[in-house]
Design a protein around this motif. Structure first.
Motif, PDB file in Angstrom:
ATOM      1  N   GLU A  41       7.905  88.390  -7.093  1.00 18.50           N
ATOM      2  CA  GLU A  41       7.580  89.626  -6.358  1.00 18.50           C
ATOM      3  C   GLU A  41       6.169  89.511  -5.830  1.00 18.50           C
ATOM      4  OE1 GLU A  41       9.523  92.162  -5.589  1.00 18.50           O
ATOM      5  OE2 GLU A  41      11.235  91.388  -6.683  1.00 18.50           O
ATOM      6  N   PRO A  42       5.887  89.936  -4.639  1.00 17.87           N
ATOM      7  CA  PRO A  42       6.876  90.439  -3.691  1.00 17.87           C
ATOM      8  C   PRO A  42       7.668  89.274  -3.098  1.00 17.87           C
ATOM      9  CG  PRO A  42       4.746  90.379  -2.619  1.00 17.87           C
ATOM     10  CD  PRO A  42       4.535  89.947  -4.064  1.00 17.87           C
ATOM     11  N   SER A  43       8.878  89.561  -2.739  1.00 18.55           N
ATOM     12  CA  SER A  43       9.739  88.575  -2.103  1.00 18.55           C
ATOM     13  C   SER A  43       9.327  88.459  -0.640  1.00 18.55           C
ATOM     14  CB  SER A  43      11.195  89.035  -2.200  1.00 18.55           C
ATOM     15  OG  SER A  43      12.050  88.074  -1.656  1.00 18.55           O
ATOM     16  N   PRO A  44       9.340  87.247  -0.097  1.00 18.41           N
ATOM     17  CA  PRO A  44       9.003  87.130   1.319  1.00 18.41           C
ATOM     18  C   PRO A  44      10.047  87.820   2.190  1.00 18.41           C
ATOM     19  CG  PRO A  44       9.866  85.052   0.517  1.00 18.41           C
ATOM     20  CD  PRO A  44       9.730  85.961  -0.677  1.00 18.41           C
ATOM     21  N   GLU A  45       9.635  88.228   3.352  1.00 16.58           N
ATOM     22  CA  GLU A  45      10.570  88.858   4.280  1.00 16.58           C
ATOM     23  C   GLU A  45      11.677  87.858   4.626  1.00 16.58           C
ATOM     24  OE1 GLU A  45      10.139  90.642   8.675  1.00 16.58           O
ATOM     25  OE2 GLU A  45       8.598  91.277   7.249  1.00 16.58           O
ATOM     26  N   GLY A  46      12.873  88.349   4.742  1.00 11.93           N
ATOM     27  CA  GLY A  46      14.007  87.506   5.100  1.00 11.93           C
ATOM     28  C   GLY A  46      15.099  87.609   4.065  1.00 11.93           C
ATOM     29  N   ARG A  47      15.968  86.581   4.089  1.00 10.09           N
ATOM     30  CA  ARG A  47      17.107  86.597   3.178  1.00 10.09           C
ATOM     31  C   ARG A  47      17.617  85.180   2.959  1.00 10.09           C
ATOM     32  NH1 ARG A  47      22.327  86.150   5.340  1.00 10.09           N
ATOM     33  NH2 ARG A  47      22.330  85.773   7.571  1.00 10.09           N
ATOM     34  N   ALA A  48      18.420  85.048   1.915  1.00 10.67           N
ATOM     35  CA  ALA A  48      19.064  83.771   1.625  1.00 10.67           C
ATOM     36  C   ALA A  48      20.452  83.762   2.248  1.00 10.67           C
ATOM     37  CB  ALA A  48      19.173  83.577   0.124  1.00 10.67           C
ATOM     38  N   ARG A  49      20.891  82.571   2.676  1.00 11.69           N
ATOM     39  CA  ARG A  49      22.266  82.395   3.123  1.00 11.69           C
ATOM     40  C   ARG A  49      22.685  80.957   2.859  1.00 11.69           C
ATOM     41  NH1 ARG A  49      22.991  79.357   7.655  1.00 11.69           N
ATOM     42  NH2 ARG A  49      21.258  79.256   9.117  1.00 11.69           N
ATOM     43  N   THR A  92      21.369  76.343   0.045  1.00 14.44           N
ATOM     44  CA  THR A  92      21.035  77.698   0.465  1.00 14.44           C
ATOM     45  C   THR A  92      19.743  77.637   1.256  1.00 14.44           C
ATOM     46  OG1 THR A  92      22.161  78.709  -1.406  1.00 14.44           O
ATOM     47  CG2 THR A  92      20.455  80.027  -0.341  1.00 14.44           C
ATOM     48  N   LEU A  93      19.736  78.352   2.366  1.00 10.19           N
ATOM     49  CA  LEU A  93      18.540  78.443   3.209  1.00 10.19           C
ATOM     50  C   LEU A  93      17.902  79.807   3.018  1.00 10.19           C
ATOM     51  CD1 LEU A  93      20.077  77.039   6.518  1.00 10.19           C
ATOM     52  CD2 LEU A  93      18.537  75.833   4.955  1.00 10.19           C
ATOM     53  N   TRP A  94      16.574  79.843   3.057  1.00  3.58           N
ATOM     54  CA  TRP A  94      15.872  81.115   3.198  1.00  3.58           C
ATOM     55  C   TRP A  94      15.539  81.224   4.671  1.00  3.58           C
ATOM     56  CZ3 TRP A  94      15.515  84.904  -0.227  1.00  3.58           C
ATOM     57  CH2 TRP A  94      14.768  86.030   0.149  1.00  3.58           C
ATOM     58  N   GLU A  95      15.894  82.345   5.271  1.00  3.86           N
ATOM     59  CA  GLU A  95      15.582  82.525   6.678  1.00  3.86           C
ATOM     60  C   GLU A  95      14.792  83.813   6.865  1.00  3.86           C
ATOM     61  OE1 GLU A  95      19.380  82.371   8.656  1.00  3.86           O
ATOM     62  OE2 GLU A  95      19.860  84.422   8.140  1.00  3.86           O
ATOM     63  N   THR A  96      13.941  83.798   7.889  1.00  3.93           N
ATOM     64  CA  THR A  96      13.129  84.966   8.202  1.00  3.93           C
ATOM     65  C   THR A  96      14.019  86.073   8.741  1.00  3.93           C
ATOM     66  OG1 THR A  96      12.705  84.156  10.437  1.00  3.93           O
ATOM     67  CG2 THR A  96      11.099  83.541   8.727  1.00  3.93           C
ATOM     68  N   ALA A  97      13.435  87.247   8.929  1.00  3.94           N
ATOM     69  CA  ALA A  97      14.195  88.404   9.427  1.00  3.94           C
ATOM     70  C   ALA A  97      14.845  88.121  10.777  1.00  3.94           C
ATOM     71  CB  ALA A  97      13.287  89.619   9.512  1.00  3.94           C
ATOM     72  N   ASP A  98      14.230  87.229  11.583  1.00  2.37           N
ATOM     73  CA  ASP A  98      14.819  86.900  12.888  1.00  2.37           C
ATOM     74  C   ASP A  98      15.788  85.715  12.819  1.00  2.37           C
ATOM     75  OD1 ASP A  98      13.023  84.823  12.581  1.00  2.37           O
ATOM     76  OD2 ASP A  98      11.947  85.191  14.446  1.00  2.37           O
ATOM     77  N   GLU A 100      15.317  82.580  11.439  1.00  3.84           N
ATOM     78  CA  GLU A 100      14.778  81.216  11.449  1.00  3.84           C
ATOM     79  C   GLU A 100      14.780  80.642  10.032  1.00  3.84           C
ATOM     80  OE1 GLU A 100      10.621  78.740  12.086  1.00  3.84           O
ATOM     81  OE2 GLU A 100      10.627  80.888  12.453  1.00  3.84           O
ATOM     82  N   PRO A 101      15.484  79.511   9.780  1.00  3.49           N
ATOM     83  CA  PRO A 101      15.440  78.880   8.464  1.00  3.49           C
ATOM     84  C   PRO A 101      14.024  78.353   8.179  1.00  3.49           C
ATOM     85  CG  PRO A 101      17.329  78.105   9.722  1.00  3.49           C
ATOM     86  CD  PRO A 101      16.440  78.859  10.671  1.00  3.49           C
ATOM     87  N   VAL A 102      13.523  78.641   6.968  1.00  2.00           N
ATOM     88  CA  VAL A 102      12.163  78.248   6.621  1.00  2.00           C
ATOM     89  C   VAL A 102      12.074  77.472   5.313  1.00  2.00           C
ATOM     90  CG1 VAL A 102      10.996  80.018   7.999  1.00  2.00           C
ATOM     91  CG2 VAL A 102      11.754  80.557   5.660  1.00  2.00           C
ATOM     92  N   SER A 103      13.157  77.415   4.540  1.00  2.00           N
ATOM     93  CA  SER A 103      13.147  76.691   3.271  1.00  2.00           C
ATOM     94  C   SER A 103      14.589  76.456   2.836  1.00  2.00           C
ATOM     95  CB  SER A 103      12.404  77.503   2.202  1.00  2.00           C
ATOM     96  OG  SER A 103      12.188  76.751   1.030  1.00  2.00           O
ATOM     97  N   MET A 104      14.785  75.450   1.976  1.00  2.00           N
ATOM     98  CA  MET A 104      16.123  75.192   1.453  1.00  2.00           C
ATOM     99  C   MET A 104      16.047  74.825  -0.014  1.00  2.00           C
ATOM    100  SD  MET A 104      17.410  71.417   2.649  1.00  2.00           S
ATOM    101  CE  MET A 104      16.576  69.934   2.071  1.00  2.00           C
ATOM    102  N   ALA A 105      17.140  75.106  -0.709  1.00  2.00           N
ATOM    103  CA  ALA A 105      17.328  74.649  -2.084  1.00  2.00           C
ATOM    104  C   ALA A 105      18.770  74.204  -2.218  1.00  2.00           C
ATOM    105  CB  ALA A 105      17.014  75.755  -3.083  1.00  2.00           C
ATOM    106  N   ALA A 134      11.551  82.035  -3.455  1.00  2.00           N
ATOM    107  CA  ALA A 134      12.654  82.963  -3.191  1.00  2.00           C
ATOM    108  C   ALA A 134      13.992  82.234  -3.136  1.00  2.00           C
ATOM    109  CB  ALA A 134      12.400  83.713  -1.875  1.00  2.00           C
ATOM    110  N   VAL A 135      14.050  81.115  -2.440  1.00  2.00           N
ATOM    111  CA  VAL A 135      15.328  80.411  -2.308  1.00  2.00           C
ATOM    112  C   VAL A 135      15.721  79.745  -3.632  1.00  2.00           C
ATOM    113  CG1 VAL A 135      14.524  78.152  -1.413  1.00  2.00           C
ATOM    114  CG2 VAL A 135      16.745  79.077  -0.683  1.00  2.00           C
ATOM    115  N   THR A 136      14.747  79.265  -4.411  1.00  2.00           N
ATOM    116  CA  THR A 136      15.055  78.680  -5.712  1.00  2.00           C
ATOM    117  C   THR A 136      15.565  79.748  -6.674  1.00  2.00           C
ATOM    118  OG1 THR A 136      13.409  76.946  -5.379  1.00  2.00           O
ATOM    119  CG2 THR A 136      14.154  77.306  -7.636  1.00  2.00           C
ATOM    120  N   ALA A 137      14.941  80.910  -6.663  1.00  2.00           N
ATOM    121  CA  ALA A 137      15.416  82.011  -7.505  1.00  2.00           C
ATOM    122  C   ALA A 137      16.842  82.393  -7.117  1.00  2.00           C
ATOM    123  CB  ALA A 137      14.474  83.210  -7.401  1.00  2.00           C
ATOM    124  N   GLU A 138      17.128  82.404  -5.829  1.00  2.00           N
ATOM    125  CA  GLU A 138      18.470  82.787  -5.378  1.00  2.00           C
ATOM    126  C   GLU A 138      19.526  81.778  -5.811  1.00  2.00           C
ATOM    127  OE1 GLU A 138      21.718  84.740  -3.798  1.00  2.00           O
ATOM    128  OE2 GLU A 138      19.745  85.467  -4.366  1.00  2.00           O
TER     129      GLU A 138
END
Length: 184
Positions: A41-49, A92-98, A100-105, A134-138
């Motif tokens: 926390e805080p989690s970065p903006e975006g989401r995992a997919r 799993t990718l972490w992507e920004t709100a728009d 854009e993939p920014v990290s992977m696990a 964030a992506v590792t936690a997910e």
């Protein structure tokens, strides 16, 4: 040669004594197991997919970049790795709100109640923003929710950033490993 630290060191000394081949410690690693997951926390903006076939080229580039960053030259090629992981839903990718993939696990398929997290990669210009955590936690949360009794990962002990990050998420030391090289 790689193995639990003291066992590998003993074998390296014995091999050197027996063959005369120079033995050198190449890398020190730590095996961690997930204890109680603590989402950063805080989690970065975006989401995992979960990555799909439309992400294949990106995954191949990032896999090669990861291997280069950690000094790994051998192993599976990027194409077969990406195909296998996409097919099993294992990246799993972490992507920004728009979007854009920014990290992977990545995660291995479950075997004997165990899942291994690897690789975790964020391009250098995007590091320090919480994406890898964030992506590792997910992927860790998903593995536990899927029934994995043990969620494991290895780190390079020369990288204090990743070691601190994984401990903040809830990973605990199991044991240390050593990688030894032989010859000149």
């Amino acid at each position: 040669m790689s193995g639990e630290h003291s066992t590998a060191a003993g074998l390296a000394v014995s091999w050197q004594r027996r063959t005369g081949a120079a033995a050198r410690l190449v890398q020190r690693k730590r095996l961690y197991a997930l204890g109680e997951l603590s989402v950063p926390e805080p989690s970065p903006e975006g989401r995992a997919r979960v990555a799909g076939f439309g992400d294949r080229e990106l995954l191949m580039r990032w896999y090669d970049a990861f291997k280069e960053a950690v000094g790994q030259s051998a192993g599976q090629g990027a194409g077969p790795w990406a195909e296998a992981r996409i097919t099993q839903g294992g990246v799993t990718l972490w992507e920004t709100a728009d979007g854009e993939p920014v990290s992977m696990a990545g995660v291995s398929p479950e075997s004997a109640g165990q899942v291994r997290v690897a690789p975790v990669y964020t391009p250098a210009h995007l590091r320090g923003r919480g994406y890898a955590g964030a992506v590792t936690a997910e992927v860790s949360r998903t593995a536990v929710a899927g029934g994995a009794a043990h969620v494991l990962l290895f780190t390079d002990l020369a990288n204090p950033t990743s070691n601190a990050l994984y401990q903040r998420i809830g990973y605990r030391k199991v044991t240390d490993f050593a990688v030894w090289g032989f010859g000149d």
